[in-house]
Design an enzyme around this catalytic site. Structure first.
Site, PDB file in Angstrom:
ATOM      1  N   ASP A 191      32.002  39.945  46.344  1.00 49.14           N
ATOM      2  CA  ASP A 191      31.491  41.067  45.537  1.00 49.14           C
ATOM      3  C   ASP A 191      29.990  41.261  45.751  1.00 49.14           C
ATOM      4  OD1 ASP A 191      33.924  41.491  43.953  1.00 49.14           O
ATOM      5  OD2 ASP A 191      33.410  39.652  42.880  1.00 49.14           O
ATOM      6  N   ILE A 229      38.187  46.607  49.075  1.00 51.86           N
ATOM      7  CA  ILE A 229      37.907  47.667  48.087  1.00 51.86           C
ATOM      8  C   ILE A 229      37.242  46.961  46.907  1.00 51.86           C
ATOM      9  CG2 ILE A 229      38.759  49.471  46.546  1.00 51.86           C
ATOM     10  CD1 ILE A 229      41.266  49.758  48.178  1.00 51.86           C
ATOM     11  N   ASP A 230      36.000  47.257  46.670  1.00 47.05           N
ATOM     12  CA  ASP A 230      35.368  46.740  45.456  1.00 47.05           C
ATOM     13  C   ASP A 230      35.457  47.864  44.432  1.00 47.05           C
ATOM     14  OD1 ASP A 230      33.919  44.762  43.935  1.00 47.05           O
ATOM     15  OD2 ASP A 230      32.273  46.193  43.997  1.00 47.05           O
ATOM     16  N   ASP A 257      34.980  42.345  51.063  1.00 50.47           N
ATOM     17  CA  ASP A 257      35.738  42.908  49.943  1.00 50.47           C
ATOM     18  C   ASP A 257      36.252  44.272  50.415  1.00 50.47           C
ATOM     19  OD1 ASP A 257      36.811  43.848  47.620  1.00 50.47           O
ATOM     20  OD2 ASP A 257      35.188  43.100  46.342  1.00 50.47           O
ATOM     21  N   GLU A 307      38.678  38.760  50.420  1.00 52.36           N
ATOM     22  CA  GLU A 307      39.241  38.629  49.078  1.00 52.36           C
ATOM     23  C   GLU A 307      40.757  38.452  49.080  1.00 52.36           C
ATOM     24  OE1 GLU A 307      38.516  41.777  46.226  1.00 52.36           O
ATOM     25  OE2 GLU A 307      39.419  40.569  44.638  1.00 52.36           O
ATOM     26  N   THR A 327      38.902  48.149  42.739  1.00 53.56           N
ATOM     27  CA  THR A 327      40.325  48.479  42.927  1.00 53.56           C
ATOM     28  C   THR A 327      40.927  49.195  41.712  1.00 53.56           C
ATOM     29  OG1 THR A 327      40.635  46.677  44.457  1.00 53.56           O
ATOM     30  CG2 THR A 327      42.610  47.465  43.372  1.00 53.56           C
TER      31      THR A 327
HETATM   32  C1  IPD Z   1      35.730  43.994  40.657  1.00 50.64           C
HETATM   33  C2  IPD Z   1      34.623  45.012  40.545  1.00 50.64           C
HETATM   34  C3  IPD Z   1      34.233  45.218  39.099  1.00 50.64           C
HETATM   35  C4  IPD Z   1      33.835  43.919  38.454  1.00 50.64           C
HETATM   36  C5  IPD Z   1      34.946  42.896  38.579  1.00 50.64           C
HETATM   37  C6  IPD Z   1      35.293  42.691  40.067  1.00 50.64           C
HETATM   38  P1  IPD Z   1      37.545  44.211  42.649  1.00 50.64           P
HETATM   39  O1  IPD Z   1      36.088  43.777  42.015  1.00 50.64           O
HETATM   40  O2  IPD Z   1      33.481  44.611  41.277  1.00 50.64           O
HETATM   41  O3  IPD Z   1      33.137  46.093  38.979  1.00 50.64           O
HETATM   42  O4  IPD Z   1      33.568  44.157  37.088  1.00 50.64           O
HETATM   43  O5  IPD Z   1      34.465  41.687  38.025  1.00 50.64           O
HETATM   44  O6  IPD Z   1      36.329  41.756  40.168  1.00 50.64           O
HETATM   45  O7  IPD Z   1      38.554  43.309  42.004  1.00 50.64           O
HETATM   46  O8  IPD Z   1      37.753  45.628  42.339  1.00 50.64           O
HETATM   47  O9  IPD Z   1      37.327  43.906  44.083  1.00 50.64           O
HETATM   48 CA    CA Z   2      35.277  42.996  44.188  1.00 51.42          CA
HETATM   49 CA    CA Z   3      38.426  43.916  45.946  1.00 47.72          CA
END
Ligand code: IPD
Ligand code: CA
Ligand code: CA
Length: 257
Positions: free
Chosen positions: A208, A82-83, A80, A64, A85
């Site tokens: 994701d 940190i999913d 990813d 990412e 963030t």
């Molecule tokens: C996000 C998370 C979140 C989702 C967002 C994503 P990130 O990823 O998965 O739950 O609603 O659409 O972008 O940016 O924290 O890696």
């Molecule tokens: Ca993510």
């Molecule tokens: Ca992320």
């Protein structure tokens, strides 16, 4: 070490760094209005990429924060670091690390790790899905009225926000409960292990969903677009469920008002 072992080892290593820095984020940058990146995202990604490159130097990587590292390989790691963030930056303890391996366009290995609960979701294509080594299955819920469902909102594209507010309203009037937990990878794994019965979102990226979708399929779940077409991690619409309530969720997503 095989692919999954390397992924697990590096996810645990990055997980330690996430826990050590939880509540201590120093720098938040903005990729877009509500799209955050912290120094810990970058650190986690560096750890994961370094480990994968050490073990498999000829493989491609798509991560990412640093994008595509291409060696023109049939093997592509989707990362990813940190999913969730936004949760992480606010010390809200719901986030994960997601690592998947695609071979010639098919996801073969998926891993989603929640360091807070020390929960490791894993799957290899054709071999079932596991949570900390125990086989997992989707729920048996057969009606939306008795279902616990989840969604997420991506903030950058206005029409997607508006469309999902409509869907959210339609689900909240019909389902037992609707959550917005903030880590799509973990949300989909929660469908895989029966904590949620369904999940939908607009606007997600391949890093994701790649790992979690394999985990869900291996746990007996179903993944399509909102209208039931074939899902790909490269399209921006996902409906994931225990398969039994899939049709009911499609009907709700098709409602106009
Ligand atoms: C996000 C998370 C979140 C989702 C967002 C994503 P990130 O990823 O998965 O739950 O609603 O659409 O972008 O940016 O924290 O890696
Ligand atoms: Ca993510
Ligand atoms: Ca992320």
């Amino acid at each position: 070490m095989n692919y999954l072992e390397v992924a697990e080892k590096t996810a645990r290593e990055a997980g330690v760094v996430l826990l050590e820095n939880l509540g201590k984020v120093k720098k938040i940058e903005f990729k877009a209005k509500n799209s955050l990146v912290t120094e810990v995202d970058k650190l986690s990604e560096e750890i994961i990429i370094n480990n994968i490159k050490k073990s498999f130097p000829s493989h491609d990587i798509f991560a990412e924060e640093s994008g595509r590292h291409s060696e023109n390989s049939d093997y592509l790691w989707l990362i990813d670091p940190i999913d969730g963030t936004t949760n992480y930056a606010h010390a809200y303890p719901f986030f994960s690390i997601s690592i998947a391996l695609e071979v010639k366009g098919e996801v073969e290995i998926g891993l989603v790790y929640d360091p807070v609960k020390d929960e490791m979701f894993t799957a290899e294509a054709g071999k079932g899905a596991y949570l900390n080594g125990e086989l997992i299955k989707v729920s048996k819920s057969d009606s939306i009225e008795h279902s616990h469902v989840c969604t997420g909102f991506m903030h950058e594209i206005e029409w997607m926000v508006e469309a999902n507010i409509k869907h959210f309203g339609n689900f909240i009037r019909r389902a037992r409960a609707v959550r917005r937990d903030g880590s799509a990878a973990l949300d989909v794994c929660y469908v895989a292990c029966g904590r949620f019965d369904g999940f939908w979102e607009l606007g997600l990226n391949p890093w994701d969903t790649a790992a979690a979708v394999l985990i869900l399929k291996e746990a007996g779940g179903q993944v399509t677009t909102f209208s039931g077409d074939e899902y790909s991690i490269y399209i921006k619409e996902i409906l994931a469920s225990n398969s039994i309530i899939h049709g009911q969720m499609m009907e709700i997503l098709a409602l106009e008002g």
